[in-house]
Design a protein around this motif. Structure first.
Motif, PDB file in Angstrom:
ATOM      1  N   ASP A   1      -3.936   6.562  -1.873  1.00  0.00           N
ATOM      2  CA  ASP A   1      -4.043   5.570  -0.808  1.00  0.00           C
ATOM      3  C   ASP A   1      -5.504   5.471  -0.405  1.00  0.00           C
TER       4      ASP A   1
ATOM      5  N   SER B   1     -14.119   3.563   3.529  1.00  0.00           N
ATOM      6  CA  SER B   1     -13.851   2.429   2.648  1.00  0.00           C
ATOM      7  C   SER B   1     -13.776   1.137   3.460  1.00  0.00           C
TER       8      SER B   1
ATOM      9  N   GLU C   1       1.163   3.984  -3.025  1.00  0.00           N
ATOM     10  CA  GLU C   1       0.924   5.410  -2.774  1.00  0.00           C
ATOM     11  C   GLU C   1       2.030   6.231  -3.450  1.00  0.00           C
ATOM     12  N   ASP C   2       3.267   5.717  -3.382  1.00  0.00           N
ATOM     13  CA  ASP C   2       4.384   6.408  -4.045  1.00  0.00           C
ATOM     14  C   ASP C   2       4.220   6.398  -5.568  1.00  0.00           C
TER      15      ASP C   2
ATOM     16  N   VAL D   1       0.835  -1.213   0.000  1.00  0.00           N
ATOM     17  CA  VAL D   1       0.000   0.000   0.000  1.00  0.00           C
ATOM     18  C   VAL D   1       0.867   1.260   0.000  1.00  0.00           C
ATOM     19  N   THR D   2       1.949   1.235   0.777  1.00  0.00           N
ATOM     20  CA  THR D   2       2.781   2.445   0.841  1.00  0.00           C
ATOM     21  C   THR D   2       3.528   2.660  -0.479  1.00  0.00           C
ATOM     22  N   ARG D   3       3.931   1.564  -1.148  1.00  0.00           N
ATOM     23  CA  ARG D   3       4.642   1.716  -2.429  1.00  0.00           C
ATOM     24  C   ARG D   3       3.675   2.137  -3.547  1.00  0.00           C
TER      25      ARG D   3
ATOM     26  N   PHE E   1      -7.015   3.453   1.340  1.00  0.00           N
ATOM     27  CA  PHE E   1      -7.282   2.982   2.703  1.00  0.00           C
ATOM     28  C   PHE E   1      -7.419   4.126   3.699  1.00  0.00           C
ATOM     29  N   GLN E   2      -6.987   5.329   3.275  1.00  0.00           N
ATOM     30  CA  GLN E   2      -7.065   6.472   4.190  1.00  0.00           C
ATOM     31  C   GLN E   2      -8.512   6.891   4.434  1.00  0.00           C
ATOM     32  N   ALA E   3      -9.388   6.571   3.481  1.00  0.00           N
ATOM     33  CA  ALA E   3     -10.774   7.031   3.598  1.00  0.00           C
ATOM     34  C   ALA E   3     -11.477   6.293   4.736  1.00  0.00           C
TER      35      ALA E   3
END
Lengths: 80, 467
Positions: free
Chosen positions: A55, A62, A49-50, A45-47, A57-59
């Protein structure tokens, strides 16, 4: 690169780094049967986002995806 | 007249005092032990008596064996040191000396090592062998929990049965049959709380087994009729990604060990509409401080003054706690003070006040919380700087919606050693390989970012942007 291939790419890369055998990824593959653990998903998920700049999952509203197809769709719908 | 809560000082009397119902049990994936059987059997091959008054280190392969040995040893041993899973045995000589261990109880083969005192070995197993019931001593055993220190060497935190159970309230609805379960391991504070909760609320307990998948564990918990379940937000996020999460019908869902965000609370509410969803603040050193039941992230500022048993204050931006649930001290030579002069434990967790509510905003000391496990940046940095191409590096946390946070390393290379993207990729992989060889998975950086420089403070040290 489209979203799906970016996601598949990242799954494969993280599985390789963590020495995990990845099954073939279809829409109905349950995420927990990919052999990847929480840490692997967090890295994916973090990659993403890059690389994709999103991302989903921030919502707060969701729901967590259960299958690989739901995971991809979460990214596809967030990008629109 | 004393109530059972005032007289109980150890685990086995706890189980008796709060009802050894015939249908109460503790299980993992391989065994189920009826609570009554803990008193008719021995997990120490009947050698528990020989351990009276000793400082016992308990290092078992699985949680159920730890639970069995704990019930047998609490009140008998002078001190019990719980060896957490995944802690490298390289720290064994240090812990043995610091806690004056004179007995190791284990079901593993432990290589001989040098120690300042003679150390006695005792085997253990979750297959209890029958022993005749007898009167047991009732010492107030010290419980030592190990938490990670800056260098990877653990810190030894001293608790007692009474400090560990200080926050556990007696149950009011005695007719309801409670079955607890937890994603935590009982050899760490969060899991141990659940073992003690089960004991003090006449409940059964379902433990996870090493190597058991999340889906299998959830399905087994559902079959065992689990009503109460605890874990970190990261544990729960992972559980909700499994279709087996739908099998569970919890009445009570508990989160702790990490800051809780609104998304996980909303997801749990959607998955378990009938459950009470509670998040708690606790740490190994400070104990359980408070519970939040209003379904929102953070905690109301009024919580600071709500409970007279637990004094809380925010000083210099971090939460300080003084209560009967605090640990007593750290053990060992030159161990730092655990409390300040007025008896408060500084949790090191920074909080921010917004609209009458406090929200956690990271650690003052830069410790990164990856799914409830602490990572000290300095430990990871010391591994990365061993790489011959690395000049300096800075390890920091990055927020993650899956594990709360992740480890990221900014790395400056020696000279101008990068010439192409290909070289960069190879070097990053090489640094990661080094980390994987030396560190457990949660401490390995999720990303290595090659940077040309790092900000240096006037002190000459790399500038950290904590919290």
């Amino acid at each position: 690169m489209n979203v799906r291939s970016a996601v598949v790419d990242e799954f494969m890369k993280v599985a390789r780094e963590h020495v995990k055998e990845l099954p073939s990824l279809t829409d109905s593959t349950p995420l927990l049967e990919t052999g990847l653990d929480s840490l692997c998903f967090a890295v994916i998920v973090t990659r993403l986002e890059d690389s994709l700049g999103i991302d989903p999952f921030q919502a707060e509203d969701s729901l967590f995806p259960i299958t690989f197809g739901e995971f991809v769709r979460l990214y596809e719908t967030s990008q629109k | 007249m004393k109530t059972p809560y005032q007289t109980v000082t150890n685990l086995s009397t706890g189980i008796c005092a709060f009802g050894a119902w015939p249908d109460r049990f503790v299980e993992d994936a391989d065994h189920r032990i009826a609570c009554a059987d803990f008193f008719a059997g021995s997990s120490l091959y009947g050698r528990g008596d020989e351990l009276e008054g000793r400082s016992v280190l308990l290092a078992t392969k699985d949680q159920l064996t730890t639970a069995s040995a704990l019930i047998e040893l609490d009140g008998v041993a002078r001190r019990i040191i719980l060896w957490p899973p995944e802690l490298s045995l390289e720290y064994l000589p240090f812990v043995v000396d610091a806690a004056e261990v004179d007995c190791i109880v284990s079901d593993r083969a432990i290589a001989p090592f040098h120690s300042q005192h003679p150390v006695y070995y005792c085997g253990c197993s979750s297959n209890l062998i029958p022993v005749a019931p007898k009167e047991r001593p009732n010492h107030e055993t010290e419980w030592i929990l190990l938490t990670s220190g800056t260098t990877g060497r653990p810190k030894l935190v001293v608790h007692s049965y009474s400090s560990l159970t200080a926050a556990i309230q007696p149950r009011t609805d005695s007719n309801l049959s409670i079955v607890w379960s937890t994603f935590y391991d009982i050899r760490r504070y969060g899991g141990l709380q659940i073992l003690l909760r089960a004991v003090r609320t006449s409940a059964s307990l379902v433990l996870s087994s090493a190597g058991e998948s999340v889906a299998d564990f959830l399905a087994r918990a559902a079959r065992a009729g689990v009503t109460h379940m605890s874990g970190t937000p990261s544990h729960w996020r992972r559980a909700l990604m499994s279709p087996s999460a739908q099998l569970l019908k919890p009445k009570y869902v508990r989160l702790s060990g990490e800051a809780v965000d609104q998304a996980i609370l909303n997801n749990l509410r959607a998955a378990y509409p009938g459950a009470r969803i509670v998040h708690a603040f606790a740490s190994t050193e400070a104990g359980v401080a408070f519970e939040v039941t209003d379904g929102a992230a953070g905690f109301p500022a009024s919580a600071l003054n709500e409970n007279r048993q637990v004094e809380m204050k925010v000083e210099e931006g971090t939460l300080h706690i003084r209560s009967a649930g605090n640990a007593r001290c750290y053990l060992g030579d030159r161990a730092p003070a655990l409390k300040d002069q007025s008896g408060f434990v500084d949790t090191g967790d920074t909080v921010e006040l917004r609209d009458g509510r406090y929200f956690f905003a990271g650690r003052r000391d830069g410790v990164i919380n990856v799914g409830g496990l602490k990572v000290h940046p300095e430990e990871v940095e010391s591994v990365i700087t061993r790489h011959p191409e690395v000049q300096m590096c800075l390890v920091r946390g990055k927020r993650s919606p899956i594990t709360g946070a992740l480890v990221i390393a900014d790395v400056v290379l020696k000279g101008a050693s990068i010439s192409s993207d290909q070289d960069t990729g190879a070097l990053e992989r090489d640094i990661l390989r080094l980390c994987r060889e030396a560190l457990p998975a949660h401490k390995v950086p999720a990303a290595i970012k090659l940077v040309s420089e790092l900000p240096i403070a006037e002190s000459g040290k790399v500038m950290r942007q904590y919290a």
